[in-house]
Motif scaffolding. Structure first.
Motif, short mmCIF file in Angstrom:
data_model
loop_
_atom_site.label_atom_id
_atom_site.label_comp_id
_atom_site.label_asym_id
_atom_site.label_seq_id
_atom_site.Cartn_x
_atom_site.Cartn_y
_atom_site.Cartn_z
N ILE A 114 0.84 -1.20 0.00
CA ILE A 114 0.00 0.00 0.00
C ILE A 114 0.87 1.25 0.00
O ILE A 114 0.59 2.22 -0.69
CB ILE A 114 -0.95 0.01 1.23
N GLN A 115 1.95 1.22 0.75
CA GLN A 115 2.80 2.40 0.91
C GLN A 115 3.72 2.63 -0.29
O GLN A 115 4.27 3.72 -0.46
CB GLN A 115 3.63 2.31 2.19
N ALA A 116 3.89 1.62 -1.12
CA ALA A 116 4.61 1.74 -2.40
C ALA A 116 5.90 2.54 -2.30
O ALA A 116 6.09 3.55 -2.98
CB ALA A 116 3.69 2.34 -3.44
N GLY A 117 6.79 2.08 -1.45
CA GLY A 117 8.11 2.69 -1.40
C GLY A 117 8.28 3.80 -0.37
O GLY A 117 9.38 4.32 -0.22
N ASP A 118 7.23 4.18 0.34
CA ASP A 118 7.35 5.21 1.38
C ASP A 118 7.89 4.53 2.65
O ASP A 118 7.14 4.00 3.45
CB ASP A 118 5.99 5.86 1.64
N GLU A 119 9.21 4.56 2.79
CA GLU A 119 9.86 3.85 3.90
C GLU A 119 9.41 4.35 5.26
O GLU A 119 9.28 3.57 6.20
CB GLU A 119 11.38 3.95 3.78
N THR A 120 9.17 5.64 5.41
CA THR A 120 8.78 6.17 6.72
C THR A 120 7.41 5.66 7.14
O THR A 120 7.13 5.51 8.33
CB THR A 120 8.79 7.71 6.72
N ALA A 121 6.55 5.35 6.16
CA ALA A 121 5.20 4.87 6.49
C ALA A 121 5.24 3.47 7.08
O ALA A 121 4.32 3.06 7.79
CB ALA A 121 4.33 4.88 5.25
N LEU A 122 6.31 2.70 6.81
CA LEU A 122 6.39 1.35 7.35
C LEU A 122 6.36 1.35 8.87
O LEU A 122 5.85 0.43 9.49
CB LEU A 122 7.65 0.65 6.84
N ASP A 123 6.88 2.41 9.49
CA ASP A 123 6.90 2.52 10.95
C ASP A 123 5.51 2.69 11.54
O ASP A 123 5.32 2.51 12.74
CB ASP A 123 7.77 3.71 11.38
#
Length: 199
Positions: A114-123
């Motif tokens: 869903i976040q498609a590469g947004d690393e900060t959203a993984l947190d």
């Protein structure tokens, strides 16, 4: 539309998902060997520190029959569910996704997709993850029950009309998704993982 969403994972046992989740692995290949028409690479458990992954990759490159083998790429992966990796993704990102899958199951892989590469959203996974449900409608039904809306409706409608007075949970679930309040992601077992879209 604003709601207080239940934070419990519905009738889903997250522990059973973790037990059935395969260990995320990557296949890293030497590009010098690949360009010379030979396969030389290694499968690595990915839910480790990026420095450990890098050390294993360097050992693979050092064992290459091609002199000067220094570059590598991720040519395959396994156990990442719906999360997609690219050939040149950073080892930090790979490790982060793999560790999330190992800790939380394949719902984390869905979140990564869903976040498609947004690393900060993984947190924000733990904050956003609302649970696993049989369907979008099952989630809406639980939401209505948790908020007491069905009881409120039952108390305000004459007994003779109660069997006919129901909240349209299918439309409610659809509207919450269209409004961006929720992300419904199909799970491998036919149910859905649900994420708060406002996180």
């Amino acid at each position: 539309m604003s709601h207080e969403y239940p934070s419990t994972p519905g009738d889903y046992d997250a522990n059973s998902e973790r037990l059935s989740t395969p260990l995320p692995r990557i296949y890293v290949a030497s590009l010098a060997d690949y360009n010379a028409g030979r396969l030389h690479g290694v499968w690595l458990d990915a839910d480790r520190d990026p420095a450990e992954l890098q050390a294993d990759i360097q050992a693979m490159l050092a064992a290459s029959p091609e002199s000067g083998a220094e570059e590598y790429a991720i040519h395959d992966y396994d156990g990442f569910g719906d999360a997609r990796l690219a050939e040149y993704d950073s080892l930090e990102l790979v490790s982060r996704i793999a560790r999330g899958i190992t800790a939380h199951g394949l719902a984390f892989a869905a979140w990564a997709d869903i976040q498609a590469g947004d690393e900060t959203a993984l947190d924000r996974f733990e904050e956003a993850y609302l649970g696993h449900y049989d369907s979008e409608q099952a989630y809406a039904e639980q939401l209505i029950d948790d908020l007491g809306y069905q009881q409120l409706l039952d108390n305000s409608v004459p007994a003779s009309l109660r069997p006919y007075a129901r909240i349209d949970t299918e439309a409610l679930a659809r509207d919450m998704q269209l409004d961006g309040d929720l992300h419904f992601y199909p799970a491998d077992d036919g149910g859905v993982w649900i994420f708060d879209g406002r996180v």
